[in-house]
Enzyme design. Structure first.
Site, PDB file in Angstrom:
ATOM      1  N   SER A  48      -1.597 -11.757  -7.109  1.00 17.62           N
ATOM      2  CA  SER A  48      -0.804 -11.642  -8.220  1.00 17.62           C
ATOM      3  C   SER A  48      -1.728 -12.041  -9.551  1.00 17.62           C
ATOM      4  O   SER A  48      -2.783 -11.532  -9.648  1.00 17.62           O
ATOM      5  CB  SER A  48       0.439 -12.426  -8.105  1.00 17.62           C
ATOM      6  OG  SER A  48       1.544 -12.150  -9.175  1.00 17.62           O
ATOM      7  N   ASP A 210       3.593  -6.890  -5.051  1.00 22.67           N
ATOM      8  CA  ASP A 210       2.884  -8.143  -5.213  1.00 22.67           C
ATOM      9  C   ASP A 210       2.638  -8.542  -3.901  1.00 22.67           C
ATOM     10  O   ASP A 210       3.445  -8.645  -3.030  1.00 22.67           O
ATOM     11  CB  ASP A 210       3.791  -9.291  -5.877  1.00 22.67           C
ATOM     12  CG  ASP A 210       3.070 -10.597  -6.304  1.00 22.67           C
ATOM     13  OD1 ASP A 210       2.498 -11.013  -5.524  1.00 22.67           O
ATOM     14  OD2 ASP A 210       3.582 -11.331  -7.248  1.00 22.67           O
TER      15      ASP A 210
END
Length: 345
Positions: A48, A210
């Site tokens: 991320s 993610d």
């Protein structure tokens, strides 16, 4: 005992950078402290926000221009407010949030983040993962890259590490894949940023989100598959909030999902996804011993309205946390306790 190596030579280290959205400013501060301490970054693993920071760090290291001034500008100069690139309907209070959730596409498009990282990497001479390849016969062939980013593949139901898994999972040549595309996928927090579609060699699509859904802090990324002794340390940097149980609004200030009363299942899911796994992981001695933990409680994951002064303060917290960690870091002692043959987990 800071940075004791046991053998002469340059201080080398691999880095693992956690997710955390805007909290990632703290990651950059820690990298600044490590470079000032004389550590030469070899490889970077990011999830991320950590993938965004890690991509720039890896590209700068590949070019030989990595330094604390460069990473500080990365943290302080980034136009965070532009990351909140909602579509026309998503800009409507409450309705826009609900619309993005109902469509299962996310509230924010993520286009600005995608183009920003693409431009920054291009300035450093990096477009594809082939530009981040390293010549190191000690590594498995598929792992000879300066950068690896963690992504969750919802279609195949697995954690993938790019570029390592491009060939195995998708039948694609990793050298030809866009670094910016992989980073954008790793940043796609479910329901908040739109997911990314990747097509394999046969044209079949996979939905990528993610990497923090499955592993927000993959500290073992660079551990040897054969369990052997590492050549140099891997330092992890985590910017998770302190628990127990932060509320969704504390974790992500300014974003309240449209519900009343007790937190919804969705709120609890996202909160646990972003913070819970890390807290469990960081409590393990073999992780804690090589992890730099940055206090980022005052900044939210999506605090895109962060001021320059607040960004500088978080950068300084990351720098201070890394400096404090290095002051007592003892590489031979770490090896003896956790990496020698007699160690049993």
């Amino acid at each position: 005992m800071a940075g004791k190596r046991g053998v002469a030579g340059p201080r080398r280290a691999d880095l693992v950078l956690s997710g955390g959205g805007v909290k990632g400013i703290g990651l950059v501060g820690a990298v600044g402290a490590l470079t000032d301490a004389g550590y030469a970054v070899q490889r970077v693993s990011g999830t991320s926000a950590g993938s965004l920071v890690g991509a720039v760090v890896a590209a700068a290291a590949q070019r030989g221009v990595l330094g604390s001034e460069l990473v500080r500008e990365l943290a302080i100069g980034l136009p965070y407010s532009k990351f909140r690139d909602s579509g026309p309907l998503e800009r409507i209070p409450l309705f826009g949030t609900a619309w993005g959730l109902l469509r299962e596409t996310g509230i924010y498009r993520g286009d600005f983040a995608h183009e920003w990282i693409r431009g920054e990497l291009a300035n450093l001479g990096v477009v594809t993962f082939g530009d981040l390849a390293v010549d190191d016969d000690h590594l498995l062939a598929e792992r000879r890259y300066r950068l690896v980013v963690t992504v969750t593949d919802l279609t195949t139901g697995q954690l993938v590490r790019l570029p390592w898994d491009y060939q195995r999972v998708y039948g694609l040549d990793p050298d030809e894949q866009s670094v910016a595309d992989a980073v954008r996928a790793s940043m796609a927090i479910p329901f908040l940023f739109q997911p990314v579609t990747l097509r394999d060699a046969a044209g079949q699509p996979s939905t990528l989100v993610d990497g923090g859904v499955l592993s927000n802090f993959p500290i073992d990324s660079f551990d040897r598959p054969d369990g052997g002794e590492p050549r140099w340390p891997t330092f992890g940097v985590a910017v998770v909030p302190y628990l127990p149980a932060p509320s969704f609004e504390e974790l992500i200030p300014g974003l309240r999902l449209p519900c009343r009363g007790e937190p919804s299942l969705l709120e609890s899911l996202i909160t646990t996804m972003l913070a819970g796994h890390d807290q469990t992981h960081l409590s393990q001695p073999w992780v804690k011993a090589r992890a730099i933990q940055v206090d980022s409680t005052d900044v939210g994951v999506l605090d895109f309205d962060i001021t320059r002064a607040e960004a500088e303060a978080l950068y300084d917290k990351g720098y201070a946390a890394a400096a404090e960690f290095l002051a007592t870091w003892d590489w031979p002692a770490y090896l003896e306790r956790f990496r020698r043959a007699h160690y049993v987990d």
